[in-house]
Design a protein around this motif. Sequence first.
Motif, PDB file in Angstrom:
ATOM      1  N   TYR A  56       0.858  -1.189   0.000  1.00  0.00           N
ATOM      2  CA  TYR A  56       0.000   0.000   0.000  1.00  0.00           C
ATOM      3  C   TYR A  56       0.889   1.233   0.000  1.00  0.00           C
ATOM      4  O   TYR A  56       1.896   1.274   0.722  1.00  0.00           O
ATOM      5  N   TYR A  58       0.821   5.237   0.799  1.00  0.00           N
ATOM      6  CA  TYR A  58      -0.003   6.205   1.510  1.00  0.00           C
ATOM      7  C   TYR A  58       0.362   7.657   1.245  1.00  0.00           C
ATOM      8  O   TYR A  58      -0.492   8.538   1.370  1.00  0.00           O
ATOM      9  N   ARG A 104       3.026   6.257   7.187  1.00  0.00           N
ATOM     10  CA  ARG A 104       1.829   6.972   6.759  1.00  0.00           C
ATOM     11  C   ARG A 104       2.094   8.303   6.076  1.00  0.00           C
ATOM     12  O   ARG A 104       1.252   8.794   5.335  1.00  0.00           O
ATOM     13  N   SER A 240      -9.712   9.197   6.620  1.00  0.00           N
ATOM     14  CA  SER A 240      -8.449   9.924   6.568  1.00  0.00           C
ATOM     15  C   SER A 240      -8.646  11.224   5.803  1.00  0.00           C
ATOM     16  O   SER A 240      -8.797  11.214   4.581  1.00  0.00           O
ATOM     17  N   ASP A 242      -7.400  15.091   4.517  1.00  0.00           N
ATOM     18  CA  ASP A 242      -6.158  15.760   4.136  1.00  0.00           C
ATOM     19  C   ASP A 242      -6.373  17.262   4.187  1.00  0.00           C
ATOM     20  O   ASP A 242      -7.510  17.753   4.101  1.00  0.00           O
ATOM     21  N   ARG A 276      -9.265  11.624  -0.980  1.00  0.00           N
ATOM     22  CA  ARG A 276      -8.274  11.190   0.001  1.00  0.00           C
ATOM     23  C   ARG A 276      -7.092  12.144   0.143  1.00  0.00           C
ATOM     24  O   ARG A 276      -6.380  12.090   1.139  1.00  0.00           O
ATOM     25  N   GLY A 286      -8.724  10.637  -5.189  1.00  0.00           N
ATOM     26  CA  GLY A 286      -9.566   9.765  -4.384  1.00  0.00           C
ATOM     27  C   GLY A 286     -10.020   8.595  -5.212  1.00  0.00           C
ATOM     28  O   GLY A 286      -9.360   8.201  -6.172  1.00  0.00           O
ATOM     29  N   GLY A 300      -9.809   4.908  -9.029  1.00  0.00           N
ATOM     30  CA  GLY A 300      -9.169   6.128  -8.560  1.00  0.00           C
ATOM     31  C   GLY A 300      -9.369   7.266  -9.551  1.00  0.00           C
ATOM     32  O   GLY A 300      -9.591   7.053 -10.744  1.00  0.00           O
ATOM     33  N   ARG A 321      -7.102   2.729  -6.270  1.00  0.00           N
ATOM     34  CA  ARG A 321      -7.341   3.663  -5.168  1.00  0.00           C
ATOM     35  C   ARG A 321      -6.219   4.685  -5.166  1.00  0.00           C
ATOM     36  O   ARG A 321      -5.043   4.332  -5.069  1.00  0.00           O
ATOM     37  N   ARG A 323      -4.422   7.677  -3.171  1.00  0.00           N
ATOM     38  CA  ARG A 323      -4.371   8.144  -1.787  1.00  0.00           C
ATOM     39  C   ARG A 323      -3.726   9.518  -1.625  1.00  0.00           C
ATOM     40  O   ARG A 323      -4.061  10.254  -0.699  1.00  0.00           O
ATOM     41  N   GLY A 333      -0.935   5.208  -4.804  1.00  0.00           N
ATOM     42  CA  GLY A 333      -2.045   4.455  -4.233  1.00  0.00           C
ATOM     43  C   GLY A 333      -1.870   2.986  -4.518  1.00  0.00           C
ATOM     44  O   GLY A 333      -0.745   2.478  -4.497  1.00  0.00           O
TER      45      GLY A 333
END
Length: 351
Positions: A56, A58, A104, A240, A242, A276, A286, A300, A321, A323, A333
């Motif tokens: 993943y 982030y 993260r 989450s 931003d 996101r 997002g 995405g 996705r 991010r 992502g």
Amino acid sequence: MPATIRGGSVGILVLAALLACTGSDVPPITSTSEEDGTGEYRIRPLVSSFSEHPSYAYAVNDSGVVVGSMGGRPVRWIIDESSHGSGPEPLLRDGVDPGPGEARSVNGSGMVVGWYGTDTLRAFVWTQPAGMRVLGPPPGLTAGIAHDINDDGEIVGSGSPDPAFRDPHGGEAVRWSVDGEGAVVSTEILGSAGGVGAGAHAINGHGDVVGVRWIDAYETEGVLWIEDEGPRTIPITARSLDLDDRRRVAGAVDGRAAVWSEGRILAVAPSGSVARGLNGGGLVVGDLTLGDVDQEKGVGFVLNGGDFSLLEGLSAIDHTRARAISGSGLVVGESHIPEVGVSDAVFWILR
């Protein structure tokens, strides 16, 4: 007005509606560059094809440092000038694997924050010279998770009396400050903002903080902490959130991706979507759900004003996705197949 959809033949019309709330008039989110953010993106993997370890991505900084997790461990990748990713590089504590965790966020100088642990979760900051350092929770709290770091070394996240964070209720939003080598200078409890628990998700260059508070066991509400003003609730929430330096917040409202900005909400996608991340130029990333109930697919997107760029996966059956997005428009992502538990960290660049 109708949004322009790029990046694939989707067969739907995405509507962008400006929802007026109380407060001052704020212009819609738009890019400061006519060249960035609108167009077709190509996908590149950060891991080997068909990796057995789910990964993943982030966060990403303007130097191409990407952070996330692989095989349940915190890692980072570096994207070079030829748009190829190196790594993954595991983030170690005292030269050894710290155990399960996630990286993260990463700031402009490459400092990384996240969490690790099993029975007790511990917030950490990682730097190239010093490796991983623990960010101790404030008095009265047992465990911590770090979510974001700005270029001044200010870190935000959550602290909890529950070592494993099994229940967010009773937790507090926390801010740490570290020096250039990651040594803790100060720790501050931002509090629960009047809820039964709270967590801080993002901090901008001015020290403004955004996160959520739990109203009860099921409902959350967005919170903005501004220096010397205390917390105030905002009509946007997500797992989450931003925040950029203009206090624009990316998240969701009533199940629709949205950006909040001083009294107005820009709804950017249909039901089943979430924003996101966003960058200083106003580009928003997002994902949204397309198709009917039997053939739903997560896709995405990058939003630039009223134009959507949809982000392809590594295969025709992959969901995507998005991010985070860097200042230069690099998107990170995952390309994933939920039905079989496959997830590959990826990035997208303009063709």
